[in-house]
Design a protein around this motif. Structure first.
Motif, PDB file in Angstrom:
ATOM      1  N   MET A 174      44.674 -88.936  29.713  1.00 14.56           N
ATOM      2  CA  MET A 174      44.989 -88.471  31.057  1.00 14.56           C
ATOM      3  C   MET A 174      43.976 -87.436  31.520  1.00 14.56           C
ATOM      4  SD  MET A 174      48.524 -86.740  32.246  1.00 14.56           S
ATOM      5  CE  MET A 174      48.628 -85.745  33.695  1.00 14.56           C
ATOM      6  N   ARG A 175      43.659 -87.523  32.800  1.00 13.31           N
ATOM      7  CA  ARG A 175      42.914 -86.436  33.433  1.00 13.31           C
ATOM      8  C   ARG A 175      43.338 -86.360  34.887  1.00 13.31           C
ATOM      9  NH1 ARG A 175      38.138 -88.752  36.152  1.00 13.31           N
ATOM     10  NH2 ARG A 175      38.210 -90.963  35.668  1.00 13.31           N
ATOM     11  N   ALA A 176      43.154 -85.205  35.487  1.00 12.02           N
ATOM     12  CA  ALA A 176      43.547 -85.016  36.881  1.00 12.02           C
ATOM     13  C   ALA A 176      42.296 -84.963  37.744  1.00 12.02           C
ATOM     14  CB  ALA A 176      44.345 -83.731  37.034  1.00 12.02           C
ATOM     15  N   VAL A 177      42.400 -85.521  38.941  1.00  9.18           N
ATOM     16  CA  VAL A 177      41.305 -85.467  39.905  1.00  9.18           C
ATOM     17  C   VAL A 177      41.840 -84.771  41.149  1.00  9.18           C
ATOM     18  CG1 VAL A 177      39.646 -86.813  41.223  1.00  9.18           C
ATOM     19  CG2 VAL A 177      40.388 -87.619  38.990  1.00  9.18           C
ATOM     20  N   VAL A 178      41.210 -83.692  41.538  1.00  9.29           N
ATOM     21  CA  VAL A 178      41.692 -82.940  42.693  1.00  9.29           C
ATOM     22  C   VAL A 178      40.577 -82.828  43.731  1.00  9.29           C
ATOM     23  CG1 VAL A 178      43.379 -81.639  41.372  1.00  9.29           C
ATOM     24  CG2 VAL A 178      41.097 -80.699  41.693  1.00  9.29           C
ATOM     25  N   GLY A 179      40.860 -82.134  44.789  1.00  3.32           N
ATOM     26  CA  GLY A 179      39.849 -81.912  45.823  1.00  3.32           C
ATOM     27  C   GLY A 179      40.161 -82.639  47.116  1.00  3.32           C
ATOM     28  N   TYR A 180      41.234 -83.451  47.120  1.00  2.37           N
ATOM     29  CA  TYR A 180      41.541 -84.221  48.332  1.00  2.37           C
ATOM     30  C   TYR A 180      42.001 -83.323  49.477  1.00  2.37           C
ATOM     31  CZ  TYR A 180      41.206 -88.164  45.203  1.00  2.37           C
ATOM     32  OH  TYR A 180      40.738 -89.070  44.304  1.00  2.37           O
ATOM     33  N   LEU A 181      42.456 -82.135  49.162  1.00  2.00           N
ATOM     34  CA  LEU A 181      42.883 -81.211  50.217  1.00  2.00           C
ATOM     35  C   LEU A 181      41.907 -80.053  50.370  1.00  2.00           C
ATOM     36  CD1 LEU A 181      46.751 -80.791  50.014  1.00  2.00           C
ATOM     37  CD2 LEU A 181      45.411 -81.705  51.863  1.00  2.00           C
ATOM     38  N   HIS A 182      40.708 -80.197  49.815  1.00  2.00           N
ATOM     39  CA  HIS A 182      39.750 -79.098  49.925  1.00  2.00           C
ATOM     40  C   HIS A 182      39.329 -78.933  51.383  1.00  2.00           C
ATOM     41  CE1 HIS A 182      36.692 -76.245  48.985  1.00  2.00           C
ATOM     42  NE2 HIS A 182      35.744 -77.001  49.475  1.00  2.00           N
ATOM     43  N   THR A 183      39.536 -77.729  51.907  1.00  2.00           N
ATOM     44  CA  THR A 183      39.286 -77.509  53.332  1.00  2.00           C
ATOM     45  C   THR A 183      38.226 -76.440  53.546  1.00  2.00           C
ATOM     46  OG1 THR A 183      41.635 -77.114  53.068  1.00  2.00           O
ATOM     47  CG2 THR A 183      40.929 -77.969  55.156  1.00  2.00           C
ATOM     48  N   GLY A 184      37.703 -75.871  52.474  1.00  2.00           N
ATOM     49  CA  GLY A 184      36.658 -74.875  52.626  1.00  2.00           C
ATOM     50  C   GLY A 184      37.124 -73.572  53.249  1.00  2.00           C
ATOM     51  N   PHE A 185      38.341 -73.145  52.885  1.00  2.00           N
ATOM     52  CA  PHE A 185      38.845 -71.885  53.442  1.00  2.00           C
ATOM     53  C   PHE A 185      37.928 -70.713  53.143  1.00  2.00           C
ATOM     54  CE2 PHE A 185      43.082 -74.009  53.346  1.00  2.00           C
ATOM     55  CZ  PHE A 185      43.374 -73.847  54.674  1.00  2.00           C
ATOM     56  N   GLU A 186      37.398 -70.685  51.916  1.00  2.00           N
ATOM     57  CA  GLU A 186      36.590 -69.528  51.518  1.00  2.00           C
ATOM     58  C   GLU A 186      35.337 -69.441  52.400  1.00  2.00           C
ATOM     59  OE1 GLU A 186      36.024 -70.049  47.322  1.00  2.00           O
ATOM     60  OE2 GLU A 186      38.142 -69.763  46.899  1.00  2.00           O
ATOM     61  N   LYS A 187      34.727 -70.590  52.671  1.00  2.00           N
ATOM     62  CA  LYS A 187      33.539 -70.609  53.517  1.00  2.00           C
ATOM     63  C   LYS A 187      33.898 -70.229  54.958  1.00  2.00           C
ATOM     64  CE  LYS A 187      29.125 -71.776  54.131  1.00  2.00           C
ATOM     65  NZ  LYS A 187      28.047 -71.067  53.425  1.00  2.00           N
ATOM     66  N   SER A 188      35.013 -70.787  55.445  1.00  2.00           N
ATOM     67  CA  SER A 188      35.423 -70.489  56.821  1.00  2.00           C
ATOM     68  C   SER A 188      35.670 -69.002  57.014  1.00  2.00           C
ATOM     69  CB  SER A 188      36.697 -71.252  57.172  1.00  2.00           C
ATOM     70  OG  SER A 188      36.522 -72.611  56.983  1.00  2.00           O
ATOM     71  N   SER A 240      47.049 -74.795  36.499  1.00  2.00           N
ATOM     72  CA  SER A 240      48.251 -75.553  36.135  1.00  2.00           C
ATOM     73  C   SER A 240      47.963 -77.044  36.119  1.00  2.00           C
ATOM     74  CB  SER A 240      49.374 -75.298  37.132  1.00  2.00           C
ATOM     75  OG  SER A 240      49.831 -73.997  37.027  1.00  2.00           O
ATOM     76  N   ILE A 241      47.240 -77.527  37.131  1.00  2.00           N
ATOM     77  CA  ILE A 241      46.951 -78.960  37.170  1.00  2.00           C
ATOM     78  C   ILE A 241      45.965 -79.315  36.064  1.00  2.00           C
ATOM     79  CG2 ILE A 241      45.925 -80.796  38.559  1.00  2.00           C
ATOM     80  CD1 ILE A 241      47.195 -79.483  40.983  1.00  2.00           C
ATOM     81  N   ALA A 242      45.017 -78.417  35.784  1.00  2.00           N
ATOM     82  CA  ALA A 242      44.074 -78.675  34.700  1.00  2.00           C
ATOM     83  C   ALA A 242      44.811 -78.752  33.363  1.00  2.00           C
ATOM     84  CB  ALA A 242      43.009 -77.581  34.665  1.00  2.00           C
ATOM     85  N   ALA A 243      45.947 -78.055  33.263  1.00  2.00           N
ATOM     86  CA  ALA A 243      46.697 -78.026  32.007  1.00  2.00           C
ATOM     87  C   ALA A 243      47.664 -79.187  31.882  1.00  2.00           C
ATOM     88  CB  ALA A 243      47.469 -76.709  31.892  1.00  2.00           C
ATOM     89  N   ALA A 244      47.920 -79.900  32.971  1.00  2.00           N
ATOM     90  CA  ALA A 244      48.930 -80.968  32.931  1.00  2.00           C
ATOM     91  C   ALA A 244      48.667 -82.004  31.834  1.00  2.00           C
ATOM     92  CB  ALA A 244      49.035 -81.635  34.306  1.00  2.00           C
ATOM     93  N   PRO A 245      47.413 -82.456  31.618  1.00  2.00           N
ATOM     94  CA  PRO A 245      47.200 -83.433  30.540  1.00  2.00           C
ATOM     95  C   PRO A 245      47.641 -82.914  29.165  1.00  2.00           C
ATOM     96  CG  PRO A 245      45.316 -83.402  31.985  1.00  2.00           C
ATOM     97  CD  PRO A 245      46.189 -82.265  32.407  1.00  2.00           C
TER      98      PRO A 245
END
Lengths: 181, 427
Positions: B70-84, B395-400
């Motif tokens: 198992m592995r998790a793939v994230v980033g689908y909700l990345h909106t660049g808040f820090e840059k904004s 937390s998501i990185a730890a799910a596997p």
């Protein structure tokens, strides 16, 4: 007394607003990490944050950073009366450490890099660094040597550039239109 | 060097050694021997799946129903808040944090403002701090109610969802009363609050506080006496205290693994050192323990909120924001009569306040764990760098690690019990 003076590769210790920062040589970062985790009990790595200081200080200070620095004619970026302290290199990487125990201690471990310079990975010391380092690589373009799986995490795999760098164009996302070849 | 005291650890050793996969801590790789017989199937769970609390993709290798990789793939909700946020002045940037973790929106906003205040070195009136403490706890109750409802929904204990959302509406009504909107309030200002609490808030909040314990009893009844809930959470997704710390887990997840660690007690901020409350800790490290921690925490949050309401009533009539005119907007009525106030108002609205150069890291106990904010200022009116330490990200990185050797159905229970929020994770 705190044991910080024996951190391998220590360059300086800064106290500011109740927070302690220890700056170490980038070549000896993994030694320093092992020492802090093993000897001083910093068992919890909260966060890794990298900062791009391109255009920091003097005439170019401000938020509208570009490859040429800041344009003083942009509204709301009035010339600064206060010039911030110059920084030794372009990027800082800060590891926010916590000794999670009855008498907690927080520490910022910091190292400085120029563009293209890699830094050692600390995944073997704190496993949580896996994704944290991937994030820094993804958004800031800093390479962590020895990371087992250094690929993008937040941006799409085929993304070009590293968005949190100050020379990354704002509003520069390429838009694909339907009907375009 | 002070002696290392381990009194934060309460529980027994759950398992020997570590279960964190190697060499990649966030990726359980399939044993090559299992691949040979051709029974292993790679399945994409998500990114659009109703039980992923957002847009999370889990790549799961299945042998029958068993998770072997198992592995998790994230980033689908990345909106660049820090840059904004780097492009906005400090006080405009306050709008953003509440959108990062939208269930603990008030706490995020508060965190960012606390970090600005640390850079500014500005004093906040006591009444503002009490209101912040109260709202922060109401926000925690809100977040835990949403978590409990959706976890029930995912585990097949569906009725609890409606009970939780009934109470959640009442918390949102309180927020609407105070801030004017239900979720993204933007109520905190550097130096205090945007406005005083409206008349009628304290009685309404008290009536909510009176009603909730009975509702929590119902939730306990619906979970503790429900075979589905018990069978799907007990012994599922066990993580030891040591592994949890190494994986960067925090908040209720850590307290479910027998670590007595709550920033409200250990590194008190706001007025948490002046209120009485307990930190619920469970030792089993499984999904059930994590759920119990959150349910018990709602009762403690109520206790804190009630104590805050008492203090807010005592301080009625006090200022809710500092009177530092270089940071805080002047009162509206002064603009008609005072040239000085008009100039300050104009400067603050167009350019914003300047924040002294420096860097700070501030951490608070949000509903999901240690929410941190790292700020760098160059002395100007915009942040130079904003970074959020999101508890959902580790937390998501730890799910596997938690899911290995479990069945595919347990994956749902485990990911729900971690209470991850993808907006928080992807920022």
């Amino acid at each position: 007394m705190t044991g910080y003076e024996r951190i391998p590769g220590l360059i300086g210790e800064i106290e500011d607003r109740g927070e302690t920062t220890v700056v170490v040589e980038k070549e000896r970062l993994s030694e320093a990490a092992l020492y802090l985790q093993g000897e001083l009990g910093f068992n919890f790595l909260s966060d890794i944050a990298a900062t791009d200081y391109l255009g920091w200080g003097g005439e170019t200070a401000g938020s509208w950073g570009s490859a040429d620095g800041r344009d003083l004619n942009v509204p709301y970026t009035l010339g600064l009366a206060l010039v911030p302290e110059p920084k030794p290199k372009r990027f800082s990487v800060s590891y926010h450490l916590l000794a999670l125990r009855a008498d907690p201690v927080r520490l910022r471990l910091q190292t400085w890099l120029d563009e293209g310079e890699p830094v050692a990975s600390v995944v073997s010391v704190w496993p949580v660094a896996d994704w944290l380092e991937r994030e820094v690589y993804d958004l800031m373009g800093i390479v962590f040597e020895g990371h087992p799986n250094l690929v993008r995490v937040l941006m799409p795999d085929d993304w070009e550039g590293h968005p949190l760098r100050k020379d990354y164009p704002i509003g520069g996302e390429p838009v694909r239109f339907s009907g375009e070849e | 060097m002070a002696a290392v005291s381990d009194s934060v650890f309460t529980g027994p050793v759950l398992y020997e050694g570590t279960r964190i996969p190697s060499p990649v801590p966030s990726w359980v790789q399939v044993d090559p021997a299992r691949l040979e017989d051709g029974n292993v199937l790679e399945v994409n769970f998500g990114p659009n799946h109703p039980s992923t609390h957002g847009v999370l993709r889990l790549v799961v290798d299945l042998d029958g129903e068993e998770i072997v990789g198992m592995r998790a793939v994230v980033g689908y909700l990345h909106t660049g808040f820090e840059k904004s946020m780097e492009q906005k002045s400090w006080w405009k940037a306050i709008n953003y944090p509440s959108r990062i973790d939208y269930l603990s929106s008030f706490q995020n906003e508060l965190l960012f403002v606390l970090a600005i205040e640390k850079l500014l070195g500005i004093e906040v009136p006591a009444k503002a701090t009490w209101i912040r403490t109260a709202l922060s706890e109401l926000n925690r109750i809100h977040s835990h109610l949403v978590w409990l409802g959706t976890m029930g929904l995912e585990l097949g204990v569906q009725s609890i969802y409606f009970y939780c959302f009934d109470q959640r509406e009442r918390v949102l009504d309180l927020f609407e009363m105070v801030t004017g909107v239900r979720v993204h309030g933007r109520y905190c200002q550097a130096g205090g609050l945007a406005e005083d609490i409206p008349p009628g808030f304290v009685p309404d909040a008290r009536s909510f506080c009176r009603g909730l314990p009975k509702a929590i009893d119902e939730y306990v009844h619906m979970t503790e006496k429900n075979k589905i809930w018990l069978k799907r959470t007990k012994g599922i997704g066990v993580v030891s205290a040591e592994d949890a710390i190494r994986l960067g887990l925090s908040g209720p997840v850590l307290r479910g693994s027998g670590v007595n660690w709550d920033l409200r007690k250990r590194e008190p901020y706001l007025f948490y050192d002046q209120v009485d409350f307990e930190v619920p800790v469970y030792d089993d490290g499984d999904s059930y323990a994590r759920a119990r921690v959150r349910i018990d925490e709602m009762r403690q949050s109520l206790r804190i909120a009630e104590q805050c309401l008492d203090r807010i009533e005592e301080l009625a009539g006090d200022p809710w924001i500092s009177d530092d005119r270089k940071v805080v907007l002047p009162p509206r009525e002064e603009l008609q009569t005072s040239m000085e106030s008009l100039i300050h108002h104009f400067k603050l609205v167009t350019e914003g306040y300047r924040v002294p150069a420096g860097e700070v890291y501030v951490a608070i106990e949000s509903s999901r764990g240690e929410q941190g904010c790292y700020l760098v200022s160059d002395g100007g009116s915009n942040p130079w760098r904003v970074h959020f330490r999101a508890p959902s990200f580790p937390s998501i990185a730890a799910a596997p690690t938690l899911c290995q050797e479990h069945l595919i159905a347990d994956l749902i229970a485990i990911s729900a019990s971690l209470d991850t929020l993808l907006g928080d994770c992807d920022r």
